[in-house]
Motif scaffolding. Structure first.
Motif, PDB file in Angstrom:
ATOM      1  N   GLY A  10       4.622 -16.424  39.607  1.00 23.13           N
ATOM      2  CA  GLY A  10       3.803 -17.878  39.452  1.00 23.13           C
ATOM      3  C   GLY A  10       4.912 -18.489  41.437  1.00 23.13           C
ATOM      4  N   HIS A  11       5.619 -17.628  42.083  1.00 25.38           N
ATOM      5  CA  HIS A  11       5.584 -18.629  42.468  1.00 25.38           C
ATOM      6  C   HIS A  11       7.098 -17.531  43.384  1.00 25.38           C
ATOM      7  CE1 HIS A  11       6.995 -22.438  44.682  1.00 25.38           C
ATOM      8  NE2 HIS A  11       8.244 -21.523  45.334  1.00 25.38           N
ATOM      9  N   ASN A  12       7.053 -17.500  45.123  1.00 21.15           N
ATOM     10  CA  ASN A  12       7.409 -17.255  46.013  1.00 21.15           C
ATOM     11  C   ASN A  12       7.687 -17.229  47.375  1.00 21.15           C
ATOM     12  OD1 ASN A  12       6.202 -15.617  48.087  1.00 21.15           O
ATOM     13  ND2 ASN A  12       4.731 -14.349  45.953  1.00 21.15           N
ATOM     14  N   ILE A 135       0.933 -24.951  47.606  1.00 18.71           N
ATOM     15  CA  ILE A 135       1.390 -25.711  48.501  1.00 18.71           C
ATOM     16  C   ILE A 135       2.461 -26.179  48.012  1.00 18.71           C
ATOM     17  CG2 ILE A 135       0.089 -26.178  50.866  1.00 18.71           C
ATOM     18  CD1 ILE A 135      -1.106 -28.670  50.369  1.00 18.71           C
ATOM     19  N   GLU A 136       4.046 -26.483  48.025  1.00 12.84           N
ATOM     20  CA  GLU A 136       5.067 -26.529  47.619  1.00 12.84           C
ATOM     21  C   GLU A 136       5.407 -27.605  48.603  1.00 12.84           C
ATOM     22  OE1 GLU A 136       8.155 -24.438  47.364  1.00 12.84           O
ATOM     23  OE2 GLU A 136       8.909 -24.945  45.083  1.00 12.84           O
ATOM     24  N   GLY A 137       4.920 -29.092  48.102  1.00 12.28           N
ATOM     25  CA  GLY A 137       4.999 -30.504  48.497  1.00 12.28           C
ATOM     26  C   GLY A 137       3.398 -30.245  49.016  1.00 12.28           C
ATOM     27  N   VAL A 162       5.300 -32.831  45.388  1.00 12.62           N
ATOM     28  CA  VAL A 162       6.261 -33.086  45.816  1.00 12.62           C
ATOM     29  C   VAL A 162       7.126 -31.420  46.306  1.00 12.62           C
ATOM     30  CG1 VAL A 162       6.532 -35.203  45.559  1.00 12.62           C
ATOM     31  CG2 VAL A 162       7.413 -33.886  44.088  1.00 12.62           C
ATOM     32  N   TRP A 163       8.323 -31.349  46.742  1.00 11.42           N
ATOM     33  CA  TRP A 163       8.801 -30.443  46.605  1.00 11.42           C
ATOM     34  C   TRP A 163       9.864 -31.621  45.949  1.00 11.42           C
ATOM     35  CZ3 TRP A 163      13.076 -30.017  50.602  1.00 11.42           C
ATOM     36  CH2 TRP A 163      14.239 -29.274  49.551  1.00 11.42           C
ATOM     37  N   SER A 164      11.576 -31.098  46.293  1.00  8.90           N
ATOM     38  CA  SER A 164      12.359 -32.323  45.879  1.00  8.90           C
ATOM     39  C   SER A 164      12.687 -33.237  46.799  1.00  8.90           C
ATOM     40  CB  SER A 164      13.702 -30.785  45.902  1.00  8.90           C
ATOM     41  OG  SER A 164      13.477 -30.787  44.500  1.00  8.90           O
ATOM     42  N   SER A 208       6.817 -28.169  38.868  1.00 11.12           N
ATOM     43  CA  SER A 208       7.799 -28.348  39.469  1.00 11.12           C
ATOM     44  C   SER A 208       8.224 -28.827  40.397  1.00 11.12           C
ATOM     45  CB  SER A 208       7.825 -26.683  39.814  1.00 11.12           C
ATOM     46  OG  SER A 208       7.423 -25.919  38.671  1.00 11.12           O
ATOM     47  N   HIS A 209       9.800 -29.106  40.249  1.00 11.28           N
ATOM     48  CA  HIS A 209      10.053 -30.303  41.391  1.00 11.28           C
ATOM     49  C   HIS A 209       9.636 -31.232  41.084  1.00 11.28           C
ATOM     50  CE1 HIS A 209      12.044 -27.185  44.218  1.00 11.28           C
ATOM     51  NE2 HIS A 209      10.984 -26.663  43.887  1.00 11.28           N
ATOM     52  N   LEU A 210       8.909 -32.313  40.681  1.00 12.83           N
ATOM     53  CA  LEU A 210       8.395 -33.200  40.134  1.00 12.83           C
ATOM     54  C   LEU A 210       9.403 -33.723  39.392  1.00 12.83           C
ATOM     55  CD1 LEU A 210       5.934 -35.234  41.271  1.00 12.83           C
ATOM     56  CD2 LEU A 210       5.040 -34.975  39.059  1.00 12.83           C
ATOM     57  N   THR A 229       5.142 -23.778  37.755  1.00 15.58           N
ATOM     58  CA  THR A 229       5.223 -22.866  37.429  1.00 15.58           C
ATOM     59  C   THR A 229       7.007 -21.580  37.921  1.00 15.58           C
ATOM     60  OG1 THR A 229       5.504 -22.935  40.189  1.00 15.58           O
ATOM     61  CG2 THR A 229       2.904 -22.901  38.675  1.00 15.58           C
ATOM     62  N   HIS A 230       7.948 -22.465  38.157  1.00 11.29           N
ATOM     63  CA  HIS A 230       8.877 -22.312  37.970  1.00 11.29           C
ATOM     64  C   HIS A 230       9.846 -23.410  37.732  1.00 11.29           C
ATOM     65  CE1 HIS A 230       7.876 -23.912  42.640  1.00 11.29           C
ATOM     66  NE2 HIS A 230       9.487 -23.405  42.705  1.00 11.29           N
ATOM     67  N   SER A 231      10.353 -23.341  36.196  1.00 11.29           N
ATOM     68  CA  SER A 231      10.695 -23.858  36.424  1.00 11.29           C
ATOM     69  C   SER A 231      12.116 -23.824  34.585  1.00 11.29           C
ATOM     70  CB  SER A 231      10.612 -25.354  35.331  1.00 11.29           C
ATOM     71  OG  SER A 231      10.092 -26.227  37.368  1.00 11.29           O
ATOM     72  N   SER A 240      18.346 -31.028  37.267  1.00  8.82           N
ATOM     73  CA  SER A 240      17.499 -32.425  37.128  1.00  8.82           C
ATOM     74  C   SER A 240      16.671 -31.183  37.266  1.00  8.82           C
ATOM     75  CB  SER A 240      18.035 -32.998  38.777  1.00  8.82           C
ATOM     76  OG  SER A 240      18.061 -32.209  39.625  1.00  8.82           O
ATOM     77  N   ARG A 241      16.562 -29.918  38.154  1.00  9.92           N
ATOM     78  CA  ARG A 241      15.313 -29.502  38.089  1.00  9.92           C
ATOM     79  C   ARG A 241      14.263 -28.318  37.486  1.00  9.92           C
ATOM     80  NH1 ARG A 241      11.726 -26.700  39.518  1.00  9.92           N
ATOM     81  NH2 ARG A 241      11.998 -25.331  40.667  1.00  9.92           N
ATOM     82  N   ASN A 242      14.783 -28.433  35.911  1.00 10.85           N
ATOM     83  CA  ASN A 242      14.535 -27.810  34.796  1.00 10.85           C
ATOM     84  C   ASN A 242      14.127 -28.976  33.603  1.00 10.85           C
ATOM     85  OD1 ASN A 242      15.734 -25.598  35.361  1.00 10.85           O
ATOM     86  ND2 ASN A 242      17.352 -25.527  34.055  1.00 10.85           N
ATOM     87  N   SER A 301       9.609 -16.788  39.882  1.00 12.44           N
ATOM     88  CA  SER A 301      10.170 -16.128  40.248  1.00 12.44           C
ATOM     89  C   SER A 301      11.097 -16.863  41.283  1.00 12.44           C
ATOM     90  CB  SER A 301      10.708 -14.392  41.030  1.00 12.44           C
ATOM     91  OG  SER A 301       9.513 -14.991  42.347  1.00 12.44           O
ATOM     92  N   ASP A 302      10.065 -17.510  41.813  1.00 16.66           N
ATOM     93  CA  ASP A 302      11.316 -17.903  43.253  1.00 16.66           C
ATOM     94  C   ASP A 302      11.826 -16.876  44.518  1.00 16.66           C
ATOM     95  OD1 ASP A 302      11.347 -20.159  44.465  1.00 16.66           O
ATOM     96  OD2 ASP A 302      13.053 -21.107  43.175  1.00 16.66           O
ATOM     97  N   PHE A 303      11.262 -15.984  44.572  1.00 16.77           N
ATOM     98  CA  PHE A 303      11.562 -14.892  45.203  1.00 16.77           C
ATOM     99  C   PHE A 303      11.203 -15.402  46.800  1.00 16.77           C
ATOM    100  CE2 PHE A 303      10.996 -10.550  42.259  1.00 16.77           C
ATOM    101  CZ  PHE A 303      12.024 -10.682  41.998  1.00 16.77           C
TER     102      PHE A 303
HETATM  103 ZN   LIG Z   1      10.715 -24.373  44.227  1.00 16.54          ZN
END
Ligand SMILES: [Zn+2]
Length: 351
Positions: A10-12, A135-137, A162-164, A208-210, A229-231, A240-242, A301-303
């Motif tokens: 779901g995310h790399n 796109i992440e953000g 958004v990203w963070s 994720s990140h919102l 996708t990655h939480s 805060s990210r979970n 994964s956030d690989f």
């Molecule tokens: Zn991320």
């Protein structure tokens, strides 16, 4: 045990790693492989990776791992970088899409972009690798959405508003532990418009990140299932990210989906970005399955974007996660669902 399960992710952030690598020829680097990317072609072939969401993340400067070391402490609140300028964001985004397009072009049709439902229905995971451009953000999306249409034409099918850090669309959660995700205000008017416009174009919205208020805004406005996708699970790791149990309930009510994140700070009970054993990943998976059932949970994964457990290390360590799942009595069938079938089935329905 040595037989890998196919794996859809779901995310790399491998495109970010390639953008900033010293090697000029990014395509060559990807196909030859290297020892610092979690994902490259030799690792893909070895581990039966079948594809995933490839993120475009625009950093404000050359990325380093200083954020990871700040997050290695017992409690932390990382100041978010200031908002990005549109010009810088769109230019960087185009460079990263260019890297991906060149990789696809040189793959002899083995790597494909998912751009519509049929691409997924006809996808042959035994011989192909399918990519969703994410796109992440949304900093590269201009206020009048002109660039949204162009990015769509280039294959963009998933947006994290958004990203963070904050942008003109909304506010992300800062990297804070311990902390609730309820920090800051919800989506802006433009952010709400972007959700509707994404729905119209059938672009997925990633939560994720919102922050939490933004999450509830999307839940109210969006006409498609809620996806993170990655939480991970806030009840286990108070970060805060979970996602809280209320958020899991809303995701479940919408028929949505969550991908397990390997970043150790979002897994460990103490929120520290330090190495961790794999049993904690099973606890998060159990919690997700409890809330979402067995069909709407996968991996994000956030690989190449996070510190992952050393027992996984990179794509080639996915077998160790599989073995851990077997140890905790996950059936072969459930492992296949979580590794790839759930994501692909969900996308078939919702793409
Ligand atoms: Zn991320």
């Amino acid at each position: 045990m040595n037989n890998y399960s196919p794996y859809f992710d779901g995310h790399n952030d491998v495109l970010l790693k390639l953008l900033f690598s010293k090697e000029k020829n990014k395509t060559k680097e990807f196909f030859n492989g290297n020892d610092y990317c979690h994902i490259d072609f030799p690792k893909i072939k070895k581990s039966k990776f079948v594809g995933g969401f490839f993120a475009i993340f625009v950093p404000e400067k050359v990325p380093d791992e200083s954020l990871f070391s700040k997050m290695a402490s017992k409690s932390y609140s990382y100041d978010l970088p200031s908002p990005l300028k549109y010009d810088h964001s769109i230019a960087t985004t185009i460079s990263m899409i260019d890297i991906l397009k060149n990789i696809i072009k040189n793959s002899n049709n083995e790597i494909i972009l998912f751009t519509n439902k049929n691409d997924i229905i006809n996808f042959d995971h035994e011989n192909q690798i399918g990519i969703i451009l994410h796109i992440e953000g949304a900093e590269a999306i201009s206020e009048n959405f002109d660039s949204l249409e162009i990015l769509y034409e280039l294959g963009l099918r998933s947006i994290g508003l958004v990203w963070s850090r904050s942008n003109i669309y909304g506010n992300g959660v800062p990297f804070k532990f311990p902390s609730s995700p309820d920090i800051g205000s919800g989506l802006t008017l433009k952010g709400k418009e972007l959700v509707k416009e994404s729905n119209n174009l059938k672009i997925l919205i990633d939560l994720s990140h919102l922050n939490e208020k933004g999450f509830w805004d999307v839940a109210k406005i969006s006409n498609s299932p809620l996806i993170a996708t990655h939480s991970n699970c806030h009840e286990i790791c108070n970060h805060s990210r979970n996602l809280t149990n209320d958020q899991f309930k809303a995701i479940n009510d919408s028929g949505g989906f969550v991908g397990l994140n390997f970043a150790t700070a979002f897994l460990r009970e103490d929120g520290q970005m330090i190495d961790t054993d794999l049993d904690i990943l099973i606890r998060h998976l159990d919690h997700m399955i409890k809330h979402l059932g067995e069909n709407n949970v996968g991996i994000g994964s956030d690989f190449d974007g996070a510190k992952v457990p050393s027992k996984i290390k990179d794509l080639t360590g996915m077998n160790n996660l599989k073995n851990e799942m077997i140890k905790f009595n996950y059936s072969e069938e459930l492992i296949d669902k979580i590794f790839y079938k759930n994501w692909l089935n969900f996308l078939k329905e919702n793409f």
